[in-house]
Design a protein around this motif. Structure first.
Motif, PDB file in Angstrom:
ATOM      1  N   PRO A  10       3.143 -16.505 -14.631  1.00 25.25           N
ATOM      2  CA  PRO A  10       1.983 -16.891 -13.822  1.00 25.25           C
ATOM      3  C   PRO A  10       1.016 -15.704 -13.735  1.00 25.25           C
ATOM      4  CG  PRO A  10       3.998 -17.625 -12.765  1.00 25.25           C
ATOM      5  CD  PRO A  10       4.415 -16.764 -13.926  1.00 25.25           C
ATOM      6  N   LEU A  11      -0.273 -15.984 -13.758  1.00 25.18           N
ATOM      7  CA  LEU A  11      -1.272 -14.919 -13.813  1.00 25.18           C
ATOM      8  C   LEU A  11      -1.100 -13.924 -12.674  1.00 25.18           C
ATOM      9  CD1 LEU A  11      -3.824 -13.710 -15.067  1.00 25.18           C
ATOM     10  CD2 LEU A  11      -5.164 -15.271 -13.638  1.00 25.18           C
ATOM     11  N   ALA A  12      -0.927 -14.402 -11.455  1.00 26.93           N
ATOM     12  CA  ALA A  12      -0.815 -13.508 -10.304  1.00 26.93           C
ATOM     13  C   ALA A  12       0.401 -12.589 -10.423  1.00 26.93           C
ATOM     14  CB  ALA A  12      -0.741 -14.318  -9.017  1.00 26.93           C
ATOM     15  N   THR A  13       1.495 -13.109 -10.968  1.00 32.82           N
ATOM     16  CA  THR A  13       2.694 -12.301 -11.136  1.00 32.82           C
ATOM     17  C   THR A  13       2.468 -11.177 -12.135  1.00 32.82           C
ATOM     18  OG1 THR A  13       4.080 -14.227 -10.673  1.00 32.82           O
ATOM     19  CG2 THR A  13       5.145 -12.345 -11.721  1.00 32.82           C
ATOM     20  N   ALA A  14       1.869 -11.500 -13.284  1.00 36.09           N
ATOM     21  CA  ALA A  14       1.604 -10.491 -14.307  1.00 36.09           C
ATOM     22  C   ALA A  14       0.644  -9.419 -13.798  1.00 36.09           C
ATOM     23  CB  ALA A  14       1.035 -11.160 -15.563  1.00 36.09           C
ATOM     24  N   VAL A  15      -0.383  -9.837 -13.077  1.00 34.48           N
ATOM     25  CA  VAL A  15      -1.360  -8.880 -12.544  1.00 34.48           C
ATOM     26  C   VAL A  15      -0.714  -7.998 -11.478  1.00 34.48           C
ATOM     27  CG1 VAL A  15      -3.485  -8.662 -11.200  1.00 34.48           C
ATOM     28  CG2 VAL A  15      -3.368 -10.282 -13.094  1.00 34.48           C
ATOM     29  N   THR A  16       0.119  -8.584 -10.634  1.00 34.74           N
ATOM     30  CA  THR A  16       0.793  -7.801  -9.597  1.00 34.74           C
ATOM     31  C   THR A  16       1.678  -6.734 -10.215  1.00 34.74           C
ATOM     32  OG1 THR A  16       0.791  -9.706  -8.096  1.00 34.74           O
ATOM     33  CG2 THR A  16       2.320  -7.914  -7.594  1.00 34.74           C
ATOM     34  N   LEU A  17       2.387  -7.070 -11.278  1.00 30.40           N
ATOM     35  CA  LEU A  17       3.228  -6.086 -11.953  1.00 30.40           C
ATOM     36  C   LEU A  17       2.394  -4.944 -12.506  1.00 30.40           C
ATOM     37  CD1 LEU A  17       5.757  -8.355 -13.898  1.00 30.40           C
ATOM     38  CD2 LEU A  17       6.171  -7.029 -11.820  1.00 30.40           C
ATOM     39  N   ASN A  18       1.208  -5.264 -13.026  1.00 33.12           N
ATOM     40  CA  ASN A  18       0.349  -4.224 -13.581  1.00 33.12           C
ATOM     41  C   ASN A  18      -0.111  -3.246 -12.507  1.00 33.12           C
ATOM     42  OD1 ASN A  18      -2.758  -3.472 -14.688  1.00 33.12           O
ATOM     43  ND2 ASN A  18      -1.109  -3.395 -16.181  1.00 33.12           N
ATOM     44  N   TYR A  19      -0.237  -3.724 -11.269  1.00 30.67           N
ATOM     45  CA  TYR A  19      -0.656  -2.856 -10.173  1.00 30.67           C
ATOM     46  C   TYR A  19       0.476  -1.963  -9.679  1.00 30.67           C
ATOM     47  CZ  TYR A  19      -5.282  -4.870  -9.611  1.00 30.67           C
ATOM     48  OH  TYR A  19      -6.593  -5.241  -9.812  1.00 30.67           O
ATOM     49  N   MET A  20       1.605  -1.975 -10.382  1.00 26.96           N
ATOM     50  CA  MET A  20       2.689  -1.046 -10.079  1.00 26.96           C
ATOM     51  C   MET A  20       2.380   0.360 -10.584  1.00 26.96           C
ATOM     52  SD  MET A  20       5.521  -2.189  -8.568  1.00 26.96           S
ATOM     53  CE  MET A  20       6.835  -1.187  -9.291  1.00 26.96           C
ATOM     54  N   ALA A  21       1.358   0.525 -11.433  1.00 31.68           N
ATOM     55  CA  ALA A  21       1.068   1.828 -12.023  1.00 31.68           C
ATOM     56  C   ALA A  21       0.929   2.949 -10.984  1.00 31.68           C
ATOM     57  CB  ALA A  21      -0.187   1.740 -12.894  1.00 31.68           C
ATOM     58  N   PRO A  22       0.177   2.745  -9.876  1.00 33.12           N
ATOM     59  CA  PRO A  22       0.098   3.827  -8.881  1.00 33.12           C
ATOM     60  C   PRO A  22       1.448   4.213  -8.293  1.00 33.12           C
ATOM     61  CG  PRO A  22      -1.642   2.216  -8.515  1.00 33.12           C
ATOM     62  CD  PRO A  22      -0.711   1.618  -9.525  1.00 33.12           C
ATOM     63  N   ILE A  23       2.375   3.244  -8.240  1.00 32.97           N
ATOM     64  CA  ILE A  23       3.716   3.551  -7.742  1.00 32.97           C
ATOM     65  C   ILE A  23       4.402   4.546  -8.668  1.00 32.97           C
ATOM     66  CG2 ILE A  23       5.999   2.596  -7.265  1.00 32.97           C
ATOM     67  CD1 ILE A  23       4.018   1.729  -5.204  1.00 32.97           C
ATOM     68  N   TRP A  24       4.322   4.286  -9.975  1.00 34.28           N
ATOM     69  CA  TRP A  24       4.947   5.188 -10.940  1.00 34.28           C
ATOM     70  C   TRP A  24       4.312   6.571 -10.901  1.00 34.28           C
ATOM     71  CZ3 TRP A  24       9.184   2.921 -11.931  1.00 34.28           C
ATOM     72  CH2 TRP A  24       9.255   1.556 -12.210  1.00 34.28           C
ATOM     73  N   ILE A  25       2.980   6.604 -10.749  1.00 31.39           N
ATOM     74  CA  ILE A  25       2.288   7.897 -10.677  1.00 31.39           C
ATOM     75  C   ILE A  25       2.735   8.661  -9.446  1.00 31.39           C
ATOM     76  CG2 ILE A  25       0.029   9.018 -10.424  1.00 31.39           C
ATOM     77  CD1 ILE A  25      -1.125   6.586 -11.951  1.00 31.39           C
ATOM     78  N   ALA A  26       2.802   7.965  -8.311  1.00 36.37           N
ATOM     79  CA  ALA A  26       3.240   8.614  -7.083  1.00 36.37           C
ATOM     80  C   ALA A  26       4.673   9.135  -7.222  1.00 36.37           C
ATOM     81  CB  ALA A  26       3.140   7.637  -5.912  1.00 36.37           C
ATOM     82  N   ALA A  27       5.524   8.336  -7.868  1.00 33.63           N
ATOM     83  CA  ALA A  27       6.911   8.767  -8.077  1.00 33.63           C
ATOM     84  C   ALA A  27       6.964  10.018  -8.954  1.00 33.63           C
ATOM     85  CB  ALA A  27       7.720   7.637  -8.707  1.00 33.63           C
TER      86      ALA A  27
END
Length: 304
Positions: free
Chosen positions: A85-102
């Motif tokens: 689903p589009l919203a699911t795929a887009v939400t996963l892409n917004y995980m990038a700041p999490i990885w950067i913060a980690a």
């Protein structure tokens, strides 16, 4: 005004995602990646020529690394959009700041040993809880490969983000970074199209398909330009957090075009990821030296 530019950018990126999902029924992922880069390169190239700007750079190796990393992430994200689903795929892409913060946390912990950012640790852990909740339908429907592609895309997107930041610190202008990325996207997408033995080399265009691939490139470029303007004229923290409205726009596109409906568990997962991402963005902004580095680089990184 900067907030409006950011809202428009989020809308444009969500519209691009919707066009990608529709185009995935007509073209292979490599073709869509190719057209995404081609439209952007042609439009941006025309603007560069009209303004008398130069593409000459002292850092070709850095541009190649940034562009290749970005293309891989983009391909995986487009693939995930086609499967989830589009919203699911887009939400996963917004995980990038999490990885950067980690990554920033790990680097800081390694250098200071005893210093622990507990709020950041909580944000990172909660984001994984959110992913588990948001991906529940995908796992139940055996769409785990698309979900995995979306997650890996966000990790690689974070790497692209850091590469863009490095180019910004070297003094490279935004238009040059975006153009070389678009050009590389075109070349890699074309190569992938010709080496994909499971599908025809190039699918024939219809009016509908042609409009979709143009919309992908045009909306992506509009989003980058609007986001750049937002970061230049507004508060970095406010603008960075407003980019998460892209999740909301994607939900609306999905409900309107495909009738996507999510249960409370999925909405909760998306909400947890959104809040965790905002917290991580706050940490990234606070942990980066003040000045033009963020303002010059974040807009480009936002779309891989």
């Amino acid at each position: 005004m900067a907030s409006l530019w950011m809202l428009f950018a989020s809308f444009a990126f969500a519209a691009m995602g919707a066009a990608v999902k529709m185009a995935s029924e007509l073209y292979s992922t490599s073709e869509i990646v190719m057209y995404r880069g081609l439209v952007g390169a042609v439009i941006l190239g025309g603007m560069i020529v009209a303004r008398g700007l130069t593409l000459r750079t002292r850092y070709p190796r850095e541009h190649v690394v940034r562009s290749l990393v970005g293309v891989i992430s983009l391909w995986l994200w487009f693939y995930a959009i086609g499967k989830l689903p589009l919203a699911t795929a887009v939400t996963l892409n917004y995980m990038a700041p999490i990885w950067i913060a980690a990554a920033l946390f790990c680097a800081g912990w390694w250098q200071r040993k005893n210093h622990v950012e507990w709020p950041l640790i909580l944000a990172v852990l909660m984001s994984f809880v959110g992913v588990t909740l948001a991906l529940q339908p995908a796992v139940e429907m055996k769409q785990w490969f698309g979900a995995l592609a979306g997650l890996v895309s966000s990790v690689i997107s974070a790497m692209a983000y850091m590469q863009v930041r490095k180019l910004g610190q070297m003094g490279e202008p935004e238009y040059r970074v975006v153009f070389f990325f678009s050009l590389t996207t075109t070349i890699v997408g074309l190569a992938g199209t010709f080496t994909d033995g499971a599908a025809p080399v190039l699918h024939a265009h219809t009016l509908h398909g042609g409009l979709l691939v143009f919309a992908i490139g045009f909306c992506g470029l509009l989003g980058q330009m609007a986001m750049t303007r937002a970061y230049r004229t507004g508060s970095v923290l406010v603008v960075a957090n407003l980019q998460y409205t892209g999740i909301i726009f994607s939900c609306l596109w999905g409900m309107f075009l495909w009738g996507d409906r999510f249960d409370a568990i999925v909405w909760l997962g998306m909400g947890v990821i959104l809040v965790s991402g905002i917290a991580a963005t706050f940490y990234n902004t606070r942990s980066t030296a003040r000045g033009a580095v963020i303002e010059k680089t974040d807009p480009i990184a936002a779309e891989l």
